[in-house]
Design a protein around this motif. Structure first.
Motif, PDB file in Angstrom:
ATOM      1  N   ALA A  43      49.588  33.132   0.548  1.00 48.27           N
ATOM      2  CA  ALA A  43      49.221  32.327   1.715  1.00 48.27           C
ATOM      3  C   ALA A  43      48.656  30.973   1.291  1.00 48.27           C
ATOM      4  O   ALA A  43      47.926  30.872   0.307  1.00 48.27           O
ATOM      5  CB  ALA A  43      48.180  33.073   2.551  1.00 48.27           C
ATOM      6  N   ALA A  44      49.008  29.950   2.043  1.00 44.02           N
ATOM      7  CA  ALA A  44      48.493  28.610   1.774  1.00 44.02           C
ATOM      8  C   ALA A  44      46.974  28.608   1.852  1.00 44.02           C
ATOM      9  O   ALA A  44      46.381  29.328   2.655  1.00 44.02           O
ATOM     10  CB  ALA A  44      49.075  27.609   2.771  1.00 44.02           C
ATOM     11  N   GLU A  45      46.364  27.793   1.020  1.00 37.92           N
ATOM     12  CA  GLU A  45      44.912  27.636   0.949  1.00 37.92           C
ATOM     13  C   GLU A  45      44.208  28.879   0.423  1.00 37.92           C
ATOM     14  O   GLU A  45      43.017  29.061   0.638  1.00 37.92           O
ATOM     15  CB  GLU A  45      44.318  27.215   2.305  1.00 37.92           C
ATOM     16  CG  GLU A  45      44.913  25.955   2.877  1.00 37.92           C
ATOM     17  CD  GLU A  45      44.734  24.704   2.022  1.00 37.92           C
ATOM     18  OE1 GLU A  45      43.756  24.598   1.276  1.00 37.92           O
ATOM     19  OE2 GLU A  45      45.611  23.824   2.109  1.00 37.92           O
ATOM     20  N   SER A  46      44.934  29.754  -0.277  1.00 38.05           N
ATOM     21  CA  SER A  46      44.323  30.968  -0.804  1.00 38.05           C
ATOM     22  C   SER A  46      44.176  30.944  -2.327  1.00 38.05           C
ATOM     23  O   SER A  46      43.589  31.850  -2.897  1.00 38.05           O
ATOM     24  CB  SER A  46      45.163  32.195  -0.414  1.00 38.05           C
ATOM     25  OG  SER A  46      46.428  32.170  -1.058  1.00 38.05           O
ATOM     26  N   PHE A  47      44.691  29.921  -2.983  1.00 42.19           N
ATOM     27  CA  PHE A  47      44.766  29.920  -4.440  1.00 42.19           C
ATOM     28  C   PHE A  47      43.408  29.704  -5.099  1.00 42.19           C
ATOM     29  O   PHE A  47      42.671  28.796  -4.754  1.00 42.19           O
ATOM     30  CB  PHE A  47      45.729  28.833  -4.921  1.00 42.19           C
ATOM     31  CG  PHE A  47      45.980  28.864  -6.405  1.00 42.19           C
ATOM     32  CD1 PHE A  47      46.752  29.867  -6.959  1.00 42.19           C
ATOM     33  CD2 PHE A  47      45.441  27.910  -7.241  1.00 42.19           C
ATOM     34  CE1 PHE A  47      46.991  29.919  -8.323  1.00 42.19           C
ATOM     35  CE2 PHE A  47      45.674  27.949  -8.607  1.00 42.19           C
ATOM     36  CZ  PHE A  47      46.449  28.948  -9.151  1.00 42.19           C
TER      37      PHE A  47
ATOM     38  N   PHE B  19      55.991  30.888 -12.476  1.00 39.10           N
ATOM     39  CA  PHE B  19      55.950  32.343 -12.623  1.00 39.10           C
ATOM     40  C   PHE B  19      57.054  33.034 -11.824  1.00 39.10           C
ATOM     41  O   PHE B  19      57.472  34.119 -12.167  1.00 39.10           O
ATOM     42  CB  PHE B  19      54.579  32.873 -12.206  1.00 39.10           C
ATOM     43  CG  PHE B  19      53.486  32.385 -13.104  1.00 39.10           C
ATOM     44  CD1 PHE B  19      53.144  33.079 -14.257  1.00 39.10           C
ATOM     45  CD2 PHE B  19      52.818  31.202 -12.837  1.00 39.10           C
ATOM     46  CE1 PHE B  19      52.160  32.611 -15.113  1.00 39.10           C
ATOM     47  CE2 PHE B  19      51.824  30.726 -13.692  1.00 39.10           C
ATOM     48  CZ  PHE B  19      51.502  31.433 -14.823  1.00 39.10           C
ATOM     49  N   SER B  20      57.514  32.383 -10.751  1.00 35.69           N
ATOM     50  CA  SER B  20      58.621  32.896  -9.941  1.00 35.69           C
ATOM     51  C   SER B  20      59.201  31.748  -9.124  1.00 35.69           C
ATOM     52  O   SER B  20      58.451  31.035  -8.440  1.00 35.69           O
ATOM     53  CB  SER B  20      58.149  33.997  -8.999  1.00 35.69           C
ATOM     54  OG  SER B  20      59.186  34.350  -8.093  1.00 35.69           O
ATOM     55  N   LYS B  21      60.510  31.591  -9.172  1.00 34.57           N
ATOM     56  CA  LYS B  21      61.170  30.501  -8.436  1.00 34.57           C
ATOM     57  C   LYS B  21      60.945  30.603  -6.935  1.00 34.57           C
ATOM     58  O   LYS B  21      61.003  29.613  -6.224  1.00 34.57           O
ATOM     59  CB  LYS B  21      62.663  30.491  -8.741  1.00 34.57           C
ATOM     60  CG  LYS B  21      62.973  30.092 -10.151  1.00 34.57           C
ATOM     61  CD  LYS B  21      64.459  30.138 -10.420  1.00 34.57           C
ATOM     62  CE  LYS B  21      64.692  29.842 -11.892  1.00 34.57           C
ATOM     63  NZ  LYS B  21      66.088  29.959 -12.271  1.00 34.57           N
ATOM     64  N   ASN B  22      60.675  31.812  -6.440  1.00 40.19           N
ATOM     65  CA  ASN B  22      60.481  32.025  -5.007  1.00 40.19           C
ATOM     66  C   ASN B  22      59.046  31.806  -4.549  1.00 40.19           C
ATOM     67  O   ASN B  22      58.759  31.929  -3.360  1.00 40.19           O
ATOM     68  CB  ASN B  22      60.925  33.437  -4.626  1.00 40.19           C
ATOM     69  CG  ASN B  22      62.396  33.648  -4.876  1.00 40.19           C
ATOM     70  OD1 ASN B  22      63.195  32.737  -4.712  1.00 40.19           O
ATOM     71  ND2 ASN B  22      62.757  34.847  -5.298  1.00 40.19           N
ATOM     72  N   ALA B  23      58.152  31.510  -5.469  1.00 41.93           N
ATOM     73  CA  ALA B  23      56.738  31.309  -5.111  1.00 41.93           C
ATOM     74  C   ALA B  23      56.573  29.997  -4.349  1.00 41.93           C
ATOM     75  O   ALA B  23      57.416  29.103  -4.411  1.00 41.93           O
ATOM     76  CB  ALA B  23      55.882  31.306  -6.373  1.00 41.93           C
ATOM     77  N   ARG B  24      55.461  29.889  -3.681  1.00 46.84           N
ATOM     78  CA  ARG B  24      55.182  28.681  -2.901  1.00 46.84           C
ATOM     79  C   ARG B  24      54.607  27.581  -3.790  1.00 46.84           C
ATOM     80  O   ARG B  24      54.157  27.831  -4.910  1.00 46.84           O
ATOM     81  CB  ARG B  24      54.186  29.009  -1.787  1.00 46.84           C
ATOM     82  CG  ARG B  24      52.776  29.297  -2.291  1.00 46.84           C
ATOM     83  CD  ARG B  24      51.815  29.519  -1.139  1.00 46.84           C
ATOM     84  NE  ARG B  24      50.478  29.823  -1.578  1.00 46.84           N
ATOM     85  CZ  ARG B  24      49.528  28.904  -1.808  1.00 46.84           C
ATOM     86  NH1 ARG B  24      49.782  27.617  -1.653  1.00 46.84           N
ATOM     87  NH2 ARG B  24      48.315  29.264  -2.198  1.00 46.84           N
ATOM     88  N   ASP B  25      54.615  26.355  -3.264  1.00 49.61           N
ATOM     89  CA  ASP B  25      53.936  25.239  -3.918  1.00 49.61           C
ATOM     90  C   ASP B  25      52.459  25.302  -3.539  1.00 49.61           C
ATOM     91  O   ASP B  25      52.108  25.793  -2.464  1.00 49.61           O
ATOM     92  CB  ASP B  25      54.493  23.899  -3.437  1.00 49.61           C
ATOM     93  CG  ASP B  25      55.951  23.691  -3.816  1.00 49.61           C
ATOM     94  OD1 ASP B  25      56.427  24.353  -4.753  1.00 49.61           O
ATOM     95  OD2 ASP B  25      56.599  22.862  -3.161  1.00 49.61           O
ATOM     96  N   LEU B  26      51.609  24.797  -4.410  1.00 47.56           N
ATOM     97  CA  LEU B  26      50.202  24.670  -4.047  1.00 47.56           C
ATOM     98  C   LEU B  26      50.057  23.511  -3.066  1.00 47.56           C
ATOM     99  O   LEU B  26      50.796  22.526  -3.128  1.00 47.56           O
ATOM    100  CB  LEU B  26      49.338  24.392  -5.274  1.00 47.56           C
ATOM    101  CG  LEU B  26      49.241  25.482  -6.334  1.00 47.56           C
ATOM    102  CD1 LEU B  26      48.258  25.064  -7.424  1.00 47.56           C
ATOM    103  CD2 LEU B  26      48.814  26.811  -5.735  1.00 47.56           C
ATOM    104  N   THR B  27      49.098  23.620  -2.177  1.00 50.26           N
ATOM    105  CA  THR B  27      48.807  22.514  -1.270  1.00 50.26           C
ATOM    106  C   THR B  27      48.110  21.404  -2.057  1.00 50.26           C
ATOM    107  O   THR B  27      47.611  21.633  -3.170  1.00 50.26           O
ATOM    108  CB  THR B  27      47.892  22.974  -0.119  1.00 50.26           C
ATOM    109  OG1 THR B  27      46.615  23.344  -0.671  1.00 50.26           O
ATOM    110  CG2 THR B  27      48.493  24.138   0.657  1.00 50.26           C
TER     111      THR B  27
END
Length: 110
Positions: free
Chosen positions: A21-25, A71-79
Motif C-alpha cells: 500500500a502507498a505510504e506504508s514503506f 525485488f519484483s517487476k510487479n511491485a509498486r513505486d515508492l511515493t
C-alpha cells in the motif's frame, strides 16, 4: 543480478506484500523482513550494487523511487514522500544520496 539469488524468495514476497500500500514503506522494517541483518557483508554489498542502477557507487533519489521493483517487476513505486523519508533517514552526509557505508549502517549486518 536477481535478488532471489541473494535473498530468500519467500522473504522477498512477504516484505513486498507488507508494503504494497502507498505510504506504508518503512525501509528498516522492509530490509529486516528480507533478512539482510543475517546476511554476509558480501551479500549486503550485492544488494546495494543491484539497487545502484547507474553504477555510480550511490543510491540516489531517482533509484529509490523504484527500489521495490528491484525485488519484483510487479511491485509498486515508492511515493515522493516515502522516497524523501528514506533519503533523509539513510543519507549520512546530507548529499542527497546513500553510499555503501550508510546502506550498511541502515540495513546491513550489525
Amino acid at each position: 543480478m536477481a535478488m532471489s539469488s541473494i535473498l530468500n524468495a519467500d522473504d522477498i514476497k512477504k516484505a513486498l506484500d507488507a508494503f504494497a500500500a502507498a505510504e506504508s514503506f518503512d525501509h528498516k522494517k522492509f530490509f529486516d523482513m528480507l533478512g539482510l541483518k543475517s546476511k554476509s557483508s558480501d551479500d549486503v554489498k550485492k544488494v546495494f550494487t543491484a539497487l545502484d542502477a547507474d553504477n555510480s557507487g550511490f543510491i540516489e533519489e531517482e533509484e529509490l523511487k523504484f527500489v521495490l521493483k528491484s525485488f519484483s517487476k510487479n511491485a509498486r513505486d515508492l511515493t515522493d514522500k516515502e522516497t524523501k523519508a528514506f533519503i533523509k533517514a539513510a543519507d549520512m552526509d546530507g548529499d542527497g544520496k546513500i553510499g555503501i557505508e550508510a546502506f550498511f549502517r541502515n540495513v546491513g549486518p550489525c
